[in-house]
Design a protein around this motif. Sequence first.
Motif, PDB file in Angstrom:
ATOM      1  N   THR A 319      53.282  64.028  20.292  1.00  0.00           N
ATOM      2  CA  THR A 319      54.090  65.248  20.279  1.00  0.00           C
ATOM      3  C   THR A 319      53.793  66.034  19.008  1.00  0.00           C
ATOM      4  OG1 THR A 319      55.917  64.189  19.105  1.00  0.00           O
ATOM      5  CG2 THR A 319      55.912  64.032  21.519  1.00  0.00           C
ATOM      6  N   PRO A 320      54.138  67.323  18.971  1.00  0.00           N
ATOM      7  CA  PRO A 320      53.965  68.092  17.727  1.00  0.00           C
ATOM      8  C   PRO A 320      54.674  67.453  16.539  1.00  0.00           C
ATOM      9  CG  PRO A 320      54.412  69.566  19.566  1.00  0.00           C
ATOM     10  CD  PRO A 320      54.597  68.181  20.088  1.00  0.00           C
ATOM     11  N   GLU A 321      55.830  66.848  16.791  1.00  0.00           N
ATOM     12  CA  GLU A 321      56.563  66.192  15.703  1.00  0.00           C
ATOM     13  C   GLU A 321      55.778  64.994  15.163  1.00  0.00           C
ATOM     14  OE1 GLU A 321      57.830  67.002  18.640  1.00  0.00           O
ATOM     15  OE2 GLU A 321      59.077  68.706  18.001  1.00  0.00           O
ATOM     16  N   GLN A 322      55.155  64.228  16.056  1.00  0.00           N
ATOM     17  CA  GLN A 322      54.361  63.078  15.613  1.00  0.00           C
ATOM     18  C   GLN A 322      53.139  63.524  14.822  1.00  0.00           C
ATOM     19  OE1 GLN A 322      53.892  61.364  19.548  1.00  0.00           O
ATOM     20  NE2 GLN A 322      55.251  59.645  19.042  1.00  0.00           N
ATOM     21  N   LEU A 323      52.502  64.599  15.263  1.00  0.00           N
ATOM     22  CA  LEU A 323      51.361  65.126  14.527  1.00  0.00           C
ATOM     23  C   LEU A 323      51.771  65.576  13.131  1.00  0.00           C
ATOM     24  CD1 LEU A 323      49.455  67.190  17.245  1.00  0.00           C
ATOM     25  CD2 LEU A 323      48.527  65.277  15.929  1.00  0.00           C
ATOM     26  N   GLN A 324      52.892  66.287  13.040  1.00  0.00           N
ATOM     27  CA  GLN A 324      53.344  66.752  11.727  1.00  0.00           C
ATOM     28  C   GLN A 324      53.713  65.580  10.830  1.00  0.00           C
ATOM     29  OE1 GLN A 324      55.969  70.060  11.293  1.00  0.00           O
ATOM     30  NE2 GLN A 324      55.275  71.061  13.173  1.00  0.00           N
ATOM     31  N   SER A 325      54.305  64.544  11.414  1.00  0.00           N
ATOM     32  CA  SER A 325      54.639  63.361  10.622  1.00  0.00           C
ATOM     33  C   SER A 325      53.378  62.720  10.053  1.00  0.00           C
ATOM     34  CB  SER A 325      55.393  62.353  11.497  1.00  0.00           C
ATOM     35  OG  SER A 325      55.652  61.167  10.781  1.00  0.00           O
ATOM     36  N   TYR A 326      52.324  62.656  10.871  1.00  0.00           N
ATOM     37  CA  TYR A 326      51.052  62.094  10.407  1.00  0.00           C
ATOM     38  C   TYR A 326      50.498  62.912   9.245  1.00  0.00           C
ATOM     39  CZ  TYR A 326      46.054  61.107  10.286  1.00  0.00           C
ATOM     40  OH  TYR A 326      44.784  60.801   9.864  1.00  0.00           O
ATOM     41  N   ALA A 354      45.385  68.596   5.727  1.00  0.00           N
ATOM     42  CA  ALA A 354      46.790  68.258   5.957  1.00  0.00           C
ATOM     43  C   ALA A 354      47.672  69.486   5.768  1.00  0.00           C
ATOM     44  CB  ALA A 354      47.221  67.138   5.018  1.00  0.00           C
ATOM     45  N   LEU A 355      47.417  70.243   4.701  1.00  0.00           N
ATOM     46  CA  LEU A 355      48.189  71.470   4.477  1.00  0.00           C
ATOM     47  C   LEU A 355      47.963  72.470   5.605  1.00  0.00           C
ATOM     48  CD1 LEU A 355      47.600  71.963   0.655  1.00  0.00           C
ATOM     49  CD2 LEU A 355      49.812  71.570   1.749  1.00  0.00           C
ATOM     50  N   ALA A 356      46.717  72.579   6.061  1.00  0.00           N
ATOM     51  CA  ALA A 356      46.403  73.549   7.115  1.00  0.00           C
ATOM     52  C   ALA A 356      47.103  73.213   8.422  1.00  0.00           C
ATOM     53  CB  ALA A 356      44.893  73.600   7.327  1.00  0.00           C
ATOM     54  N   MET A 357      47.320  71.932   8.690  1.00  0.00           N
ATOM     55  CA  MET A 357      47.929  71.522   9.949  1.00  0.00           C
ATOM     56  C   MET A 357      49.454  71.535   9.909  1.00  0.00           C
ATOM     57  SD  MET A 357      45.455  71.118  12.001  1.00  0.00           S
ATOM     58  CE  MET A 357      46.279  70.299  13.360  1.00  0.00           C
ATOM     59  N   LEU A 358      50.026  71.787   8.736  1.00  0.00           N
ATOM     60  CA  LEU A 358      51.485  71.860   8.608  1.00  0.00           C
ATOM     61  C   LEU A 358      51.889  73.325   8.557  1.00  0.00           C
ATOM     62  CD1 LEU A 358      51.971  68.998   5.990  1.00  0.00           C
ATOM     63  CD2 LEU A 358      52.610  68.935   8.423  1.00  0.00           C
ATOM     64  N   PRO A 359      52.564  73.836   9.580  1.00  0.00           N
ATOM     65  CA  PRO A 359      52.855  75.280   9.639  1.00  0.00           C
ATOM     66  C   PRO A 359      53.744  75.784   8.519  1.00  0.00           C
ATOM     67  CG  PRO A 359      53.998  74.082  11.397  1.00  0.00           C
ATOM     68  CD  PRO A 359      53.055  73.112  10.774  1.00  0.00           C
ATOM     69  N   ASP A 360      54.518  74.906   7.888  1.00  0.00           N
ATOM     70  CA  ASP A 360      55.408  75.367   6.824  1.00  0.00           C
ATOM     71  C   ASP A 360      54.782  75.257   5.434  1.00  0.00           C
ATOM     72  OD1 ASP A 360      55.357  72.624   6.775  1.00  0.00           O
ATOM     73  OD2 ASP A 360      57.525  72.358   6.552  1.00  0.00           O
ATOM     74  N   SER A 361      53.480  74.969   5.359  1.00  0.00           N
ATOM     75  CA  SER A 361      52.818  74.903   4.054  1.00  0.00           C
ATOM     76  C   SER A 361      52.792  76.287   3.421  1.00  0.00           C
ATOM     77  CB  SER A 361      51.379  74.385   4.201  1.00  0.00           C
ATOM     78  OG  SER A 361      51.359  73.083   4.730  1.00  0.00           O
ATOM     79  N   PRO A 362      53.229  76.437   2.183  1.00  0.00           N
ATOM     80  CA  PRO A 362      53.189  77.755   1.533  1.00  0.00           C
ATOM     81  C   PRO A 362      51.749  78.258   1.396  1.00  0.00           C
ATOM     82  CG  PRO A 362      54.579  76.207   0.309  1.00  0.00           C
ATOM     83  CD  PRO A 362      53.841  75.402   1.332  1.00  0.00           C
ATOM     84  N   ASP A 363      51.551  79.546   1.580  1.00  0.00           N
ATOM     85  CA  ASP A 363      50.207  80.127   1.472  1.00  0.00           C
ATOM     86  C   ASP A 363      49.580  79.843   0.117  1.00  0.00           C
ATOM     87  OD1 ASP A 363      50.442  81.083   4.019  1.00  0.00           O
ATOM     88  OD2 ASP A 363      50.870  83.161   3.430  1.00  0.00           O
TER      89      ASP A 363
END
Length: 728
Positions: A319-326, A354-363
């Motif tokens: 799931t998207p949540e599992q991907l973000q957790s990884y 890892a930062l690129a795959m996390l949508p809430d990573s600050p620019d």
Amino acid sequence: MAFKRWLSGAPRGLAAFVVVASLHSHGRAQAVGCPCEPSPKVKAALERLSSADEQGDKPHEAFYHRRLQRLQALLKQHPSDPFVHRRYQTVVLADSENSDARPRLIAEYQAWAEREPHNPVAQYLYACALGPQQWEAAAAVGERALATAPTCPQLHLLMTKLYQYRDKERARRHLSEFMRLCPNSLAGYAYASLITDPTELQTTAERLRARLRKAQDREAAAAYVQLWRIEFRARTVAEHAQLRRMIQSDLQRLRAQHRVVDEPWLRTLYEGYGYISDEDGRRWVEAQLEQFFPYSKWRWEILDKRWQAEHPYPDASATPEQLQSYYRALLQHTEQKIRVLPDDFYARLQHFEALAMLPDSPDAQVLRAADALLRVLDRPSEVVYAVPPIQMRIARQYAKRKLRLDQIPGLIQAGLRQLERHGESQAATPEMKKIFENNMALAREEGWSLLFDLYLEMQRYDQARDILTEMRAALTPGREASEPAVGGSSPVWKVRLERLFWEWSGRLAEAEGRKLDAIVFYQRAGRPEKAQTLWSAAGGTEDGWKAFGLSHLPSPPKTPPPAPATIGWMKRDTPLPDFTLSDLGGRTWKLADLRGKTALINIWATWCGPCKQELPHIQKLYERVKNRQDVVILSFNVDEDVGLIEPFVKKQGYTFPVVPAKAYVEQVVPQLSIPRNWLISPDGVLHMEQLGFRLPGEQWINQVIEMMERARSGRNQSKDGDAETVIK
């Protein structure tokens, strides 16, 4: 004078070269001896240097400065010694911040070699400075030097290194000559993988074991790993259990003999504990590394492997949540590593991804990570071959986040140049050349996609049109041979590119308000739904669309896309050479055993990341078909270190047959890339081949079963249905 200025604090960029210039300018007119090993005095000095240079509790920068200073002093004491110079060259090229390090080092040693053309040491060191990056030039220097100094052992050892992956027979001849000239040296055993004759392997193993019984120095401790590798290859699978008991005795003796904790000793223990599946022993080594060598790159390689084992990459059902957790866990892991090893390329790459795959990573954080990754990637010592290139991955994030849009074209060009530079040097066979061409084609397509989307969004239509011009050139048959190739050789890639060309032409026409042109282009691309949408938007009716029928327009490309069962597979129809090989369970396999059956042979290695992603699916495939009499699932392992295979297989719980088969596979595919799957038809012919692993889970298993059914029933794919090769 220059040397004194350096000692008094000259910039570090000069430090790597002034000593070479000053040392080479005095008293070197006569030919210098070419010894097998350093003198006892130099050997002791180098061992003291190695002991002092273990990274201990010092970060990289302090470690580098300290090591360089000590080597400068040692060079002043032994200005003619090739072994001190070789250590010096290694240290100079470890300077990650000096982009001029290699060319300036080459220039210095070239000048020395030209001043003394008959000095074998000068020629040897010049060839070493050229290194594998310029292996043809280095080999030419070495061959010329050997013509006048045929008994220089270090030249023979260097030629062994240069030819080991390019001309094995020539490499064997040089290794044999080195071993003849230097029977007591341990250096040649590092290339024992070139030895294929069973009797010679056994003799080599016995000679090395006898040699190591008499020595307790750092070099001897490190050589035990080479001994064990040779012994595993020299013995049958049935004898491996006895060999593992011998290794256990070796480890007990090594651990009792040594009183000083150093990395070579710990590496030997760690590898040995792996052979006998002693997890407690490995944990003990890791504890020693944490205590004495926290800044060691090797320690962090071990930690990376542990982390990956504990955090497997989510499968296709995640799931998207599992991907973000990884990716949050990966981000935390890489941040810890970067604090210790700020110049480690893979830590920087994983941190950025890892930062690129996390949508809430600050620019701002993504930009800092990108800058750090590019800085490390630009190091002359960093050789990275990735498809798409790392620079393009960064460019895609910039485009996605609307950041630094002006830098995207430059990043794409830099990525293509790097891929081309590294890829051409590896295209040694027709197969590798084809892989390189197809990978270049895929990278160009990625670059075109990024730029076309960017230019369309910024309404820079002329530049978008330039992209279409480049694509048309790639599709145009009959180009002059002198023109650079910009496309791939795969028919499927060309079909896909043609569809993209017409679709993007439609997008550009639509953006510029040329709706009639867009309707034609979308139809040519095989996108009638887009053409009909524009028809309706322009006031056209359903009846008008049906009446018009677009019958007068060019039809879409005739070659259909490949069926799902052929994606990633290439037709081979090549008879396999006969083989007689034993698997880990002791069963002997012959090509005749596959006659009348359809076989899948998976080719893999314990060190191959994509292979390890694929192997669980091989196990599931094996479980699905193991009771069938008309199907065989085999795996050919190509590890050079045969002793690692069984512990890995047992730890993972795999039950499919595993055959150590490196020599046989290389006989079929001299320039090997993995993972690789061979589909063998009932007549013993290599019918289809798949390179790389890219389809998830059940989809891949179903694909393979369908391919096996096709081969069993004799149904062939169309000639144009072979998909392009993608290596992960």
